[in-house]
Structures are given as C-alpha cells and as structure tokens.
Design a protein around this motif. Structure first.
Motif, mmCIF file in Angstrom:
data_model
loop_
_atom_site.group_PDB
_atom_site.id
_atom_site.type_symbol
_atom_site.label_atom_id
_atom_site.label_comp_id
_atom_site.label_asym_id
_atom_site.label_seq_id
_atom_site.Cartn_x
_atom_site.Cartn_y
_atom_site.Cartn_z
ATOM 1 N N CYS A 271 44.346 36.691 45.918
ATOM 2 C CA CYS A 271 45.400 36.421 44.914
ATOM 3 C C CYS A 271 44.803 37.000 43.073
ATOM 4 C CB CYS A 271 45.899 35.070 44.811
ATOM 5 S SG CYS A 271 46.306 34.715 46.053
ATOM 6 N N CYS A 272 46.151 37.327 42.255
ATOM 7 C CA CYS A 272 45.990 37.679 41.188
ATOM 8 C C CYS A 272 45.374 37.563 40.737
ATOM 9 C CB CYS A 272 47.658 38.065 40.865
ATOM 10 S SG CYS A 272 47.845 38.938 38.841
ATOM 11 N N THR A 273 45.453 35.553 40.662
ATOM 12 C CA THR A 273 43.947 34.834 39.624
ATOM 13 C C THR A 273 43.493 34.442 40.588
ATOM 14 O OG1 THR A 273 45.823 35.036 37.433
ATOM 15 C CG2 THR A 273 44.528 32.807 38.990
ATOM 16 N N GLN A 274 42.470 34.141 40.662
ATOM 17 C CA GLN A 274 41.594 32.764 41.677
ATOM 18 C C GLN A 274 41.475 31.650 40.876
ATOM 19 O OE1 GLN A 274 37.554 35.277 42.768
ATOM 20 N NE2 GLN A 274 37.933 36.786 40.190
ATOM 21 N N ARG B 107 33.785 37.698 45.510
ATOM 22 C CA ARG B 107 32.661 37.362 45.393
ATOM 23 C C ARG B 107 31.649 37.359 43.907
ATOM 24 N NH1 ARG B 107 28.040 39.307 49.294
ATOM 25 N NH2 ARG B 107 26.927 37.875 48.547
ATOM 26 N N GLN B 108 32.008 37.655 42.915
ATOM 27 C CA GLN B 108 31.607 37.419 41.952
ATOM 28 C C GLN B 108 31.871 35.691 41.251
ATOM 29 O OE1 GLN B 108 32.268 40.470 39.942
ATOM 30 N NE2 GLN B 108 30.809 41.770 39.235
ATOM 31 N N PHE B 109 33.152 35.379 41.482
ATOM 32 C CA PHE B 109 33.489 34.487 40.600
ATOM 33 C C PHE B 109 32.763 33.173 41.974
ATOM 34 C CE2 PHE B 109 36.999 30.766 40.870
ATOM 35 C CZ PHE B 109 36.774 30.685 39.831
ATOM 36 N N LEU C 134 41.370 28.251 44.928
ATOM 37 C CA LEU C 134 42.084 28.252 45.092
ATOM 38 C C LEU C 134 42.938 29.411 44.808
ATOM 39 C CD1 LEU C 134 43.806 25.287 43.839
ATOM 40 C CD2 LEU C 134 43.133 26.093 46.328
ATOM 41 N N GLY C 135 44.278 30.066 45.144
ATOM 42 C CA GLY C 135 45.003 31.141 44.166
ATOM 43 C C GLY C 135 46.323 31.050 44.321
ATOM 44 N N ALA C 136 46.316 32.597 42.761
ATOM 45 C CA ALA C 136 48.471 32.125 42.320
ATOM 46 C C ALA C 136 48.267 33.053 41.981
ATOM 47 C CB ALA C 136 47.890 31.259 41.129
ATOM 48 N N GLY C 137 49.504 34.089 42.410
ATOM 49 C CA GLY C 137 50.211 35.878 42.292
ATOM 50 C C GLY C 137 49.591 36.019 43.952
ATOM 51 N N ALA C 138 50.144 35.197 45.099
ATOM 52 C CA ALA C 138 49.597 36.502 45.858
ATOM 53 C C ALA C 138 51.000 37.694 46.164
ATOM 54 C CB ALA C 138 50.293 35.728 47.470
ATOM 55 N N GLY C 139 49.399 38.804 46.666
ATOM 56 C CA GLY C 139 50.396 40.323 47.049
ATOM 57 C C GLY C 139 51.190 39.928 47.690
ATOM 58 N N PRO C 140 51.491 41.863 47.989
ATOM 59 C CA PRO C 140 52.370 41.842 49.572
ATOM 60 C C PRO C 140 52.047 41.447 50.668
ATOM 61 C CG PRO C 140 51.949 43.719 47.615
ATOM 62 C CD PRO C 140 51.176 42.234 47.599
ATOM 63 N N ALA C 141 52.706 41.319 51.374
ATOM 64 C CA ALA C 141 52.336 40.770 53.236
ATOM 65 C C ALA C 141 51.461 41.582 53.707
ATOM 66 C CB ALA C 141 53.710 40.878 53.999
ATOM 67 N N GLY C 142 50.413 41.161 54.087
ATOM 68 C CA GLY C 142 48.587 42.085 54.849
ATOM 69 C C GLY C 142 48.669 42.452 54.320
ATOM 70 N N THR C 143 48.391 41.969 52.606
ATOM 71 C CA THR C 143 47.244 42.005 51.587
ATOM 72 C C THR C 143 46.211 41.406 51.731
ATOM 73 O OG1 THR C 143 48.717 41.412 49.987
ATOM 74 C CG2 THR C 143 48.709 44.030 50.449
ATOM 75 N N ALA D 52 37.165 19.490 36.949
ATOM 76 C CA ALA D 52 37.564 20.147 36.709
ATOM 77 C C ALA D 52 38.315 21.840 37.307
ATOM 78 C CB ALA D 52 36.381 21.612 35.968
ATOM 79 N N LEU D 53 38.946 22.324 36.382
ATOM 80 C CA LEU D 53 40.226 23.657 37.135
ATOM 81 C C LEU D 53 39.932 24.508 36.533
ATOM 82 C CD1 LEU D 53 42.274 24.914 38.822
ATOM 83 C CD2 LEU D 53 43.749 24.079 37.025
ATOM 84 N N PHE D 54 39.120 25.985 36.906
ATOM 85 C CA PHE D 54 38.686 26.776 36.434
ATOM 86 C C PHE D 54 39.996 28.325 36.850
ATOM 87 C CE2 PHE D 54 35.097 24.662 34.403
ATOM 88 C CZ PHE D 54 34.627 25.638 33.239
ATOM 89 N N THR D 55 40.428 28.781 35.960
ATOM 90 C CA THR D 55 40.877 30.073 36.640
ATOM 91 C C THR D 55 40.268 31.482 35.863
ATOM 92 O OG1 THR D 55 43.101 30.628 35.191
ATOM 93 C CG2 THR D 55 43.059 28.297 37.169
ATOM 94 N N THR D 56 40.625 32.700 35.865
ATOM 95 C CA THR D 56 40.514 33.843 36.003
ATOM 96 C C THR D 56 40.920 35.236 36.783
ATOM 97 O OG1 THR D 56 38.215 35.444 35.125
ATOM 98 C CG2 THR D 56 38.364 34.117 37.285
ATOM 99 N N PRO D 57 40.980 36.353 36.573
ATOM 100 C CA PRO D 57 41.749 37.242 36.979
ATOM 101 C C PRO D 57 40.872 37.177 38.536
ATOM 102 C CG PRO D 57 41.975 37.752 34.795
ATOM 103 C CD PRO D 57 40.736 35.829 34.730
ATOM 104 N N ASN D 58 41.146 37.554 39.331
ATOM 105 C CA ASN D 58 40.880 38.685 40.538
ATOM 106 C C ASN D 58 40.420 40.212 40.596
ATOM 107 O OD1 ASN D 58 39.861 39.153 42.815
ATOM 108 N ND2 ASN D 58 41.600 38.755 43.823
#
Length: 388
Positions: free
Chosen positions: A218-221, A183-185, A203-212, A151-157
C-alpha cells in the motif's frame, strides 16, 4: 520531530495516475479512529499532531478522558488549539466523564512523564521527518519510557513509489529524511518487539491498482504495537542498558511546554457543590439563549470583543436551573460570582457573558455523537495535510 504542511506528491490526484478514495490521509486517520472504537482508550497521545486534525476527530469519542497532542511547532499548536474546544452540543449534552485536551510543544526524542502509559499513542507520518539521531531515540522514548498500551505508527512505503507516474529520485516530500521499503519498516518494528515487550500487527492505507498488492503493498505502511499481557503489571520497570539509560535518564521530567489546556463540560456527580452545578447549568443556558434567541439579548463591544447582557429572569425560565436555585435570584447571583469566570452587571440584574470562539460554530456541529466525529469542519487548507 518535524511539523510539515505536506501532500506527498503521489497522493495528489493532479500528479498521480492513481486515485485514492478516500484520500490516503483520511485512511490513515481512520486507522486511529478504528482503534479508538475497538479498544475504548481513556488516554490518547498524538505525537506530531501538527494542525490538530487527529485531535478534532478523536474528541468526539466519549471513551477518551485525556487527549494529548504534541508537536515541535508551538505556533501551529496555538493557531489550531480551538479545534480541541467544546462546541455548543457539548454543553447541551455534556459527557458522563471528565475530558481534557492538552497541547504540548515537545520532541519525540524526549520522555515527558505526563505522557506515560497512554492507552493509545498515535504517530502518523512522523518518523520519516526525523534525522538519524532523533530516530534512534524513538524506540527507547516511546516503548521504554512512555510505555503506551498500544501505539500506531505510519510511514510512506517506498516499494509503492514506482506506481506513481511522476516518480523521480526524490522523496515524496522535501522534508523526508528517508522512505523505507516494507522490509526496512518490518526490520525496525521487529527490533522494537525484540527489545521491548510488544507484539506488532501490520496494516496499510492506500491500495494500488488490482494485482499490485503483493509486489508493492500500500501507499502507506502502518504498524500497531500492543503491550504484551504478561508485562502489563510491570509498566514501571525500565531497562538499564547503556544506550537506553542515556536516553531515559534525563534531568527534566517535564521537558514539554504546555501550550493549551481545554476542559470540556461533563455531568458531575449529584454530590458536587450546589454552586458548581448552578455555574455549569448557567453556562449551558446562556449558550442555548444565544443560539436560539440572540436578538432578545442586549450586548456591547469592548476592547476584547462582544459582551452579552443576559437577564437573570431569562435564565430562570429554564426548569433545570429553577430546580437548582428554587427560583432564588440571590442564590443564582452568588453562584455566578463564585464561579470566577462569569460576571454580573452593575445593578446585578444581568449576567455578563463574553463572546468566545464558539460563536463561529455552525448549527450542524451541535451534536457530539462520536459516530459523527468529523462534523466540525477543518479549515480547507488542512484537509490534505500530512503532518509529521
């Protein structure tokens, strides 16, 4: 389970100082595509499928034999059901195995027996749209009742929100009931793995600027749950504690309403009835004729659309049909009439074929190669939809 047309405010380049390439919505879909390519699931369920964007991507993968979409909004399912239909190439190069796309109106808060034991269950940007009462039922329904292999679940981080240049106290979308930190997820996922025989990978989708990455993620967890090996032989076992029992012991075994069922053509075994093989070959030949030489076919309009008159002699020019019929026009007529789907002209010299939705399919959509899963164009307004 909500179905919403959404573009999270931070994911829109016009309202964010971060440019995601490809868009975060596409990166989320790609997670499901990658799992499909890796594990070759036969039965796939998309919970909260909305306008069938994921359905339209996964139907190109020939490992899948049953593709199920579920959403609470019956109207959006009906208006996008065509995205699960076969295209011309599916008839010219049919699959090796049966393939059916089914769309159901239903809620993730209830177990439908027909969805049990999927090889892959997808739940992309859904849980944040749920009220607490429905959210509390998700673990029991999905992992206790439906028991998918994966099962794959995604939600905003929510940790990531501070990186958006227009961050306010509101959530990314007005229909969100909550947005979890990493932490909550992870706490929610950990509770599921402690209660049910699953392990989880993040996993994650939508990486932010380098170093963050370390501080904000990521934007989506996302989480991929996998049924433990030791429990695969006992999928029918169910927990008997009071909370889960009250959720799973429902009166209806089929609480979902079937909205659409689409069966795709496939290469049937050689021992299939001759008339059935002729019927399939006729449909394939007709589509080829209308694609390659439509001006040679007479047609008329009636109250339900355009009807083409395809001469039987034109069909019998195809060698595959010749071999099946031995150029026997009477056998061809009998097979057409026996199909229950095709009709003959009054003088029985022509097959009558009613134009369907596949008349809108572009020539570029003829291939059903799974490597080109995105060929069939989605309506422009759907490209940035985040469906929950």
């Amino acid at each position: 389970m909500a179905s919403a047309c959404e573009t999270d405010f931070g994911e829109d380049p016009a309202s964010s100082n971060i440019i995601f390439s490809p868009p975060v919505s596409e990166q989320r879909y790609q997670m499901a595509v990658n799992l499909t390519k890796e594990f070759k699931p036969k039965k796939v369920t998309d919970m909260g499928c909305g306008p069938c964007s994921m359905i339209s991507r996964l139907k190109w993968h020939h490992c899948i034999q049953e593709l199920i979409g579920v959403d609470v909004d019956a109207d959006i399912l009906r208006s996008h059901a065509r995205l699960g239909e076969p295209v011309m190439g599916d008839y010219l190069q049919p699959r090796e195995n049966p393939f059916t796309v089914r769309l159901y109106q239903g809620s993730i808060s209830k177990v439908d027996e027909r969805l049990k034991h999927s090889d892959l269950l997808i739940c992309i940007e859904v849980i944040e749209h749920l009220y607490e009462d429905d959210l509390s039922k998700v673990p029991a329904v999905v992992f206790g009742g439906l028991r998918p292999e994966r099962a794959l679940f995604t939600t905003p981080n929510s940790d990531f929100n501070v990186l958006f240049n227009n961050k306010t106290d509101r959530f990314r979308h007005p229909d969100h009931k909550f947005e979890w930190s990493r932490r909550q997820f992870e706490d929610w996922c950990g509770m599921i793995c402690a209660r049910y025989p699953y392990r989880v990978e993040y996993l994650g989708a939508g990486a932010g600027p380098a170093g963050t990455e370390e501080e904000y993620g990521c934007c989506t967890q996302a989480a991929v749950f996998t049924l433990e090996e030791r429990d695969r032989s006992s999928k029918e076992d169910e927990r008997n504690d009071d909370d889960e029992g009250s959720i799973l012991k429902q009166e209806e075994t089929h609480p979902y309403t079937l909205i659409s069922e689409i069966t795709h053509p496939f290469k049937e075994k050689q021992d299939a009835p001759l008339e059935r093989r002729i019927e399939w070959e006729v449909e394939s030949c007709v589509r080829d004729i209308l694609a390659s030489q439509p001006d040679d076919v007479e047609s008329h309009d009636d109250s339900e659309g355009r009807v083409y008159h395809v001469p039987l002699e034109m069909l019998l020019r195809y060698s595959a049909l010749q071999k099946l019929c031995s150029s026997d026009t009477d056998l061809l007529r009998r097979s057409v009439l026996a199909s229950g789907k095709l009709n003959m002209s009054d003088d029985e010299s022509c097959l009558l074929y009613r134009e369907g939705d596949d008349s809108e399919i572009e020539e570029s959509s003829l291939s059903s190669d799974e490597d080109n899963y995105g060929q069939e164009r989605l309506p422009e307004e759907e490209e940035d939809w985040d469906v929950g």
